[in-house]
Each structure stands twice: as C-alpha cells, then as structure tokens.
Design an enzyme around this catalytic site. Sequence first.
Site, short mmCIF file in Angstrom:
data_model
loop_
_atom_site.label_atom_id
_atom_site.label_comp_id
_atom_site.label_asym_id
_atom_site.label_seq_id
_atom_site.Cartn_x
_atom_site.Cartn_y
_atom_site.Cartn_z
N HIS A 69 0.89 -9.21 4.55
CA HIS A 69 -0.24 -8.29 4.57
C HIS A 69 -0.95 -8.38 3.21
O HIS A 69 -0.78 -7.54 2.33
CB HIS A 69 0.23 -6.86 4.86
CG HIS A 69 -0.87 -5.96 5.30
ND1 HIS A 69 -0.91 -5.36 6.54
CD2 HIS A 69 -2.01 -5.55 4.69
CE1 HIS A 69 -2.00 -4.62 6.67
NE2 HIS A 69 -2.69 -4.72 5.55
N GLN B 204 0.81 -1.22 0.00
CA GLN B 204 0.00 0.00 0.00
C GLN B 204 0.84 1.28 0.00
O GLN B 204 0.34 2.35 -0.30
CB GLN B 204 -0.96 -0.03 1.20
CG GLN B 204 -1.98 -1.15 1.09
CD GLN B 204 -2.93 -1.20 2.27
OE1 GLN B 204 -2.65 -1.90 3.24
NE2 GLN B 204 -4.03 -0.48 2.21
N ASN C 110 -2.11 -10.93 8.04
CA ASN C 110 -3.01 -9.82 8.29
C ASN C 110 -4.43 -10.21 7.92
O ASN C 110 -4.70 -10.56 6.76
CB ASN C 110 -2.60 -8.60 7.44
CG ASN C 110 -3.45 -7.39 7.79
OD1 ASN C 110 -3.33 -6.84 8.88
ND2 ASN C 110 -4.33 -6.98 6.88
N GLU C 111 -5.30 -10.17 8.89
CA GLU C 111 -6.74 -10.35 8.65
C GLU C 111 -7.10 -11.52 7.73
O GLU C 111 -7.75 -11.34 6.70
CB GLU C 111 -7.34 -9.07 8.06
CG GLU C 111 -7.19 -7.88 8.97
CD GLU C 111 -7.90 -6.64 8.43
OE1 GLU C 111 -8.30 -6.64 7.25
OE2 GLU C 111 -8.07 -5.68 9.20
C1 GCO Z 1 -7.45 -4.04 6.13
C2 GCO Z 1 -6.01 -3.84 6.03
C3 GCO Z 1 -5.57 -2.54 5.51
C4 GCO Z 1 -6.65 -1.58 5.04
C5 GCO Z 1 -7.38 -0.92 6.18
C6 GCO Z 1 -8.37 0.11 5.76
O1 GCO Z 1 -7.99 -3.90 7.18
O2 GCO Z 1 -8.09 -4.32 5.12
O3 GCO Z 1 -5.25 -4.27 7.10
O4 GCO Z 1 -4.76 -2.96 4.48
O5 GCO Z 1 -6.10 -0.64 4.22
O6 GCO Z 1 -8.06 -1.85 6.94
O7 GCO Z 1 -9.44 -0.47 5.08
#
Ligand code: GCO
Length: 412
Positions: free
Chosen positions: A115, A21, A159-160
């Site tokens: 990520h 990003q 990440n998520e």
């Molecule tokens: C997510 C990520 C980020 C996003 C942020 C805003 O949560 O999707 O970790 O990469 O940019 O959350 O939407």
Amino acid sequence: MSEQLTFPQGFMWGVAGAGHQIEGNNVNSDSWLLEHVPGTTFSEPSGDACDHYHRYPDDIAMVAALGFNSYRFSLEWARIEPEEGEFSTAALEHYRRMLVVCHENHLTPIVTYNHFTCPRWFGVKGGWEVSANAEYFARFCERATAHLGDLIGVACTLNEPNLGIMLQSIGVFPSDETVAKAPYRLAAARAVGSDTFSSFPTCCQQLPVRDTLIKAHRLGYNAIKSGRGDFPVGITLAMFDHQAVEGGEALCDQIRQQVDDVFLDAVRNDDFIGVQNYTRMRYGSKGILPPEAGVELTQVHYEYWPEALEATIRYAANYTGRPILVTENGVATVDDSKRIEFVRRALMGVERCVQDGIAVKGYCYWSVFDNFEWGMGFQPTFGLIAVDLATQVRTPKPSAAWLGNVARTNAL
Ligand code: GCO
C-alpha cells in the site's frame, strides 16, 4: 418507509486501512524518510499514527463487534525486508498474528501486499522507476505468501498503481520534469547517502514507472498464486467517474484511457478488480472542469458525489468482465451524518449493479480510523472510528454503528 435493499449471500462487508497510515513508527520506509527531510511536502510526520502495530488485537475485535465480516489491511514491506534480501521472521510473525486475530473474530482478511510505502533501500535502487526492481516485489510476495498464505482470505498486490498518473493527469501532481528535480527528492537521496531516491507516488509517473508497476503486479500475482494457500488475487485501482460535458469527450476519453484502461487491460484475467472510488471528475472543451457550483466539497477538496461509485463499478465490470470488490469508498468529513448519507447513496448504487447482474463481491469502507492521510497529515477525517492521537482512545462514530448494522443484516 422505503423498501429494504438486500445484498447477495456471502457479501463481504469490510473496513479498510493501510499499514503506514495507522501502524505508527514505520521508520524504515521511504515515506518516513520523506516526511522528515528538509523541504518535505508532508504537513506533519506519521509518528505513532494510531499505534495499530501494537493495538491490533483490540482494534480488530472492535471491527468485528461493530458487525463487519472482513478487514482489509496491508503488509509493510519495510518491516518484513528491512535491508535488501534480509527477511524478518519476527515481522512476518506479527502479520501472522494479525491474520490469526482476524480469524478468531470471524473476519475475512483482505491483505494488500503493497500500500504505497516501500523500504528505503528500494528507493535508493530507483524504486518503480527501474524496471528490474519489479523482481524485488515478486520476491517479497513469494516470501510473504510462504509465511502467511494459509491464513489469507483475499489478496491485493499493489494499491492504486495508477494513482500517480491519475493525479498528474488532473494537475494535482507536478510533471515528471518537476518531480525529478524536486528538493525533497534530492534531500532524501542526500540523507541516505545516495545520488537518487524514488518513492511512489511521489516519483515520476510516466513510462517506465507505469510498466514497472504493471510488471510488478504480474510477477507478484504469479508468486502469490503459486504459493501457499488458495485465495482470490487482484489489484486495486483508483477510479474516478469520468464525465464529459460540452465538448470534453475527447479529453475525457484520453484521460480514461491512460488512467483506467491501460491498467484494466493488464489485469483482465485476474480473480477480481478492486475498485476504489471517492468522487467524479468532469471534462469540458477547455480542459478539466472545476467543481460544479452548488456541489459541496469534502475535506480533501473532492466533490461530494457518492453516485460515482456505481459508475466506476459498471465501467470496470463492463470493461473486464471480472468480479468487482469495492476495496475503498469513503468520504473525509467532520459531519458524520454526511458520511452516513454518502455511504447510503453509494450502497444504493452498488445494489443497482448487483440487480443488473454485476458480480460485486463486497464493499470496504475507507477508512477504519481517522488516520494519516499522507501529505495532508491527520487533518482529514475519513474514519468510522475517531482516534485521540494523544491518548490513543478510540471512539466509534454513529456511522460505524450504522454501517456495522448494514453489514450484520446484509441489508440497507
Ligand atoms: C488512496 C489510498 C488511501 C487514501 C485514501 C483517501 O486512495 O490514496 O488507498 O491510502 O488514504 O484513498 O485519500
């Protein structure tokens, strides 16, 4: 004047970003490919982004000068392992220099190993849709830790991993059947001479993806833990404050179970849970409720609801009994005073959690810069620092000075 709220000694005050990003020109990644195929769902390509790949020394110094003591960033697997099994020492050295610069600036580096973005070759192999592919992630974790582990402060594996299933549950992402036949997916496969191409989170979300991601986390966690260095390792999860209204209890519980609980169950022995929260979600007897009348929306169409963070911290802490690190919380707005207000209210909730004995280790604001917000491109502005994309000039917003001061004084 209201009383000052203080935070525990050693509280981590950070800003967060992610390689793809902000770095720019991550040309070997799955996302770069998807940004450029015919029928792409991205509104614009990531391009140079914030050129953080070259500008990190000044960027990191700026974060430190604002008053923060931590910096969350991610490794780009596509740079470190550009072809399967070919590891780039030069790319690993780049991230090693970033870690050194963090330490020179007295920032604890919080490193996310993945990520979202992966190398193209991983997409060709079916990405997270193929269970055996979790081993590739584990090998990457092992190699990266061998090179970088002595300098890492805190590590997040994935990440998520629950983001795709979360967005599918609330109808923002299409069904797996639609995704499997999506033109951009077929175009990406064709562009790399393959009959398949899979990339998170624009892949199928149901089993086995969920199980592969959980497996990848477990294998990655073990690889990091048994490698160089000794630092806390966890995962980050996207969490809504799920609220049931007027007969929406069953739906609320069902979505919470598949989006939160399954993942929390899998990480309940980790060193910490990384909570990432942006808003709440409400459920009624007829389904997911639209934003409530009178509640304003952010640039990414979320309800402006800073109190959601407290609810998600409490949920994750009660469910797992593990320490919590807020690895992301923030708001996309053009009105920076609304950002300050959002963070102030969110932090009041964090402080209430701390008062109640929950071990909250720190808070990272998302994001350090206005950056590439995936499919929405550069339009949403989450950043504490504005970036002129033509000149790469950085301009800290009032919120950056404000939150930096909170960090420096460890008090709100
Ligand atoms: C997510 C990520 C980020 C996003 C942020 C805003 O949560 O999707 O970790 O990469 O940019 O959350 O939407």
